[in-house]
Design a protein around this motif. Structure first.
Motif, short mmCIF file in Angstrom:
data_model
loop_
_atom_site.label_atom_id
_atom_site.label_comp_id
_atom_site.label_asym_id
_atom_site.label_seq_id
_atom_site.Cartn_x
_atom_site.Cartn_y
_atom_site.Cartn_z
N CYS A 92 0.81 -1.22 0.00
CA CYS A 92 0.00 0.00 0.00
C CYS A 92 0.84 1.27 0.00
CB CYS A 92 -0.94 0.00 1.20
SG CYS A 92 -2.21 -1.25 1.09
N THR A 93 1.93 1.28 0.72
CA THR A 93 2.69 2.53 0.87
C THR A 93 3.82 2.68 -0.14
OG1 THR A 93 4.18 1.56 2.50
CG2 THR A 93 2.20 2.67 3.32
N GLU A 94 4.45 1.60 -0.51
CA GLU A 94 5.61 1.70 -1.40
C GLU A 94 5.27 1.38 -2.85
OE1 GLU A 94 8.57 2.79 -0.42
OE2 GLU A 94 7.89 2.99 1.64
N LEU A 95 4.53 0.30 -3.07
CA LEU A 95 4.28 -0.14 -4.44
C LEU A 95 3.02 0.46 -5.04
CD1 LEU A 95 5.23 -3.88 -3.99
CD2 LEU A 95 6.65 -2.01 -4.80
N GLY A 96 2.01 0.73 -4.21
CA GLY A 96 0.75 1.27 -4.71
C GLY A 96 0.91 2.57 -5.48
N PRO A 97 1.57 3.58 -4.92
CA PRO A 97 1.75 4.83 -5.67
C PRO A 97 2.55 4.65 -6.96
CG PRO A 97 2.18 5.18 -3.35
CD PRO A 97 2.03 3.71 -3.53
N GLN A 98 3.51 3.75 -6.97
CA GLN A 98 4.28 3.52 -8.19
C GLN A 98 3.41 2.89 -9.27
OE1 GLN A 98 7.81 1.33 -7.28
NE2 GLN A 98 8.62 2.93 -5.98
N VAL A 99 2.53 1.97 -8.87
CA VAL A 99 1.62 1.36 -9.84
C VAL A 99 0.66 2.40 -10.39
CG1 VAL A 99 -0.23 -0.34 -10.11
CG2 VAL A 99 1.83 -0.94 -8.87
N ALA A 100 0.17 3.28 -9.54
CA ALA A 100 -0.76 4.32 -9.98
C ALA A 100 -0.10 5.29 -10.95
CB ALA A 100 -1.31 5.07 -8.77
N GLU A 101 1.20 5.51 -10.82
CA GLU A 101 1.91 6.44 -11.68
C GLU A 101 2.39 5.80 -12.97
OE1 GLU A 101 3.29 9.73 -10.90
OE2 GLU A 101 1.91 9.89 -9.22
N THR A 102 2.22 4.49 -13.12
CA THR A 102 2.75 3.79 -14.28
C THR A 102 2.15 4.31 -15.58
OG1 THR A 102 3.09 1.82 -12.95
CG2 THR A 102 3.06 1.51 -15.32
N HIS A 103 0.84 4.45 -15.62
CA HIS A 103 0.17 4.91 -16.83
C HIS A 103 -0.46 6.27 -16.56
CE1 HIS A 103 0.73 1.07 -18.72
NE2 HIS A 103 0.18 0.47 -17.70
N ALA B 45 -5.96 9.54 -18.97
CA ALA B 45 -7.24 8.97 -18.52
C ALA B 45 -7.51 7.61 -19.16
CB ALA B 45 -8.38 9.94 -18.83
N GLU B 46 -7.30 7.48 -20.49
CA GLU B 46 -7.64 6.21 -21.15
C GLU B 46 -6.73 5.08 -20.68
OE1 GLU B 46 -6.25 8.09 -24.32
OE2 GLU B 46 -7.92 9.48 -24.32
N ARG B 47 -5.45 5.37 -20.60
CA ARG B 47 -4.51 4.32 -20.20
C ARG B 47 -4.70 3.95 -18.75
NH1 ARG B 47 0.91 3.88 -23.14
NH2 ARG B 47 0.47 1.84 -22.31
N ARG B 48 -5.01 4.91 -17.89
CA ARG B 48 -5.22 4.62 -16.48
C ARG B 48 -6.45 3.75 -16.30
NH1 ARG B 48 -4.92 9.58 -13.03
NH2 ARG B 48 -2.73 9.27 -13.43
N LEU B 49 -7.52 4.05 -17.03
CA LEU B 49 -8.74 3.24 -16.94
C LEU B 49 -8.47 1.83 -17.44
CD1 LEU B 49 -11.77 2.99 -16.38
CD2 LEU B 49 -12.16 3.74 -18.74
N LEU B 50 -7.78 1.72 -18.57
CA LEU B 50 -7.45 0.40 -19.12
C LEU B 50 -6.56 -0.38 -18.15
CD1 LEU B 50 -7.70 -1.49 -21.53
CD2 LEU B 50 -5.67 -0.40 -22.49
N SER B 51 -5.59 0.29 -17.57
CA SER B 51 -4.70 -0.35 -16.61
C SER B 51 -5.46 -0.81 -15.37
CB SER B 51 -3.58 0.60 -16.21
OG SER B 51 -2.79 0.02 -15.22
N GLY C 214 -7.60 -3.81 -16.29
CA GLY C 214 -6.73 -4.97 -16.45
C GLY C 214 -6.24 -5.51 -15.12
N THR C 215 -5.88 -4.62 -14.20
CA THR C 215 -5.42 -5.05 -12.87
C THR C 215 -6.53 -5.77 -12.12
OG1 THR C 215 -3.86 -3.22 -12.78
CG2 THR C 215 -4.44 -4.26 -10.69
N LEU D 74 -9.06 -10.74 -10.17
CA LEU D 74 -10.22 -11.65 -10.10
C LEU D 74 -9.88 -13.02 -10.68
CD1 LEU D 74 -13.15 -9.25 -11.05
CD2 LEU D 74 -12.71 -10.32 -8.84
N LEU D 75 -9.09 -13.06 -11.73
CA LEU D 75 -8.67 -14.34 -12.30
C LEU D 75 -7.85 -15.15 -11.30
CD1 LEU D 75 -8.60 -16.06 -14.92
CD2 LEU D 75 -6.45 -14.92 -15.44
#
Length: 123
Positions: free
Chosen positions: A59-70, A73-79, A82-83, A88-89
């Protein structure tokens, strides 16, 4: 690995070595827990502490980095979609494995010898 290499500027082989040592410590802990008689309460406490550490790091270290990856708006929604789909899979795969999971129960007849409780099991 990626945090070590990209953020800390470590060489890839040093990051691999540190990840290996970190993983090896869990194997050593598992072997010790197997050979040392540990009560269920202690085992549960260790699992709770370990899962709390993993959640904290996620939550503190990896979460913000994942949020900044894309960015965008379109890429963030798609990401995000996908996540969630991949999560769920994975949760569905774990659930399917556990559908037929059974534990050993004491028989209704108290005269059944203890050595017969695990007949047909692999443990």
């Amino acid at each position: 690995f990626f945090v070590f290499v990209n953020k800390a500027g470590m060489k890839w082989y040093t990051a691999v070595l540190l990840n290996f040592i970190s993983g090896l410590s869990m194997v050593i802990g598992a072997v010790l827990a197997y050979y040392i008689d540990v009560s269920s309460e202690i085992r549960g406490a260790f699992l709770a502490i370990g899962s709390g550490v993993f959640l904290y790091v996620a939550c503190t270290e990896l979460g913000p980095q994942v949020a900044e990856t894309h960015k965008g708006a379109e890429r963030r929604l798609l990401s995000t979609v996908g996540t969630i789909t991949l999560w769920l899979l994975g949760a569905t795969a774990l659930g399917l494995v556990l559908l037929d999971h059974e534990h050993c129960y004491l028989p209704a007849d108290p005269d059944t010898p203890a050595e017969d409780l695990h007949n047909g099991h692999a443990h």
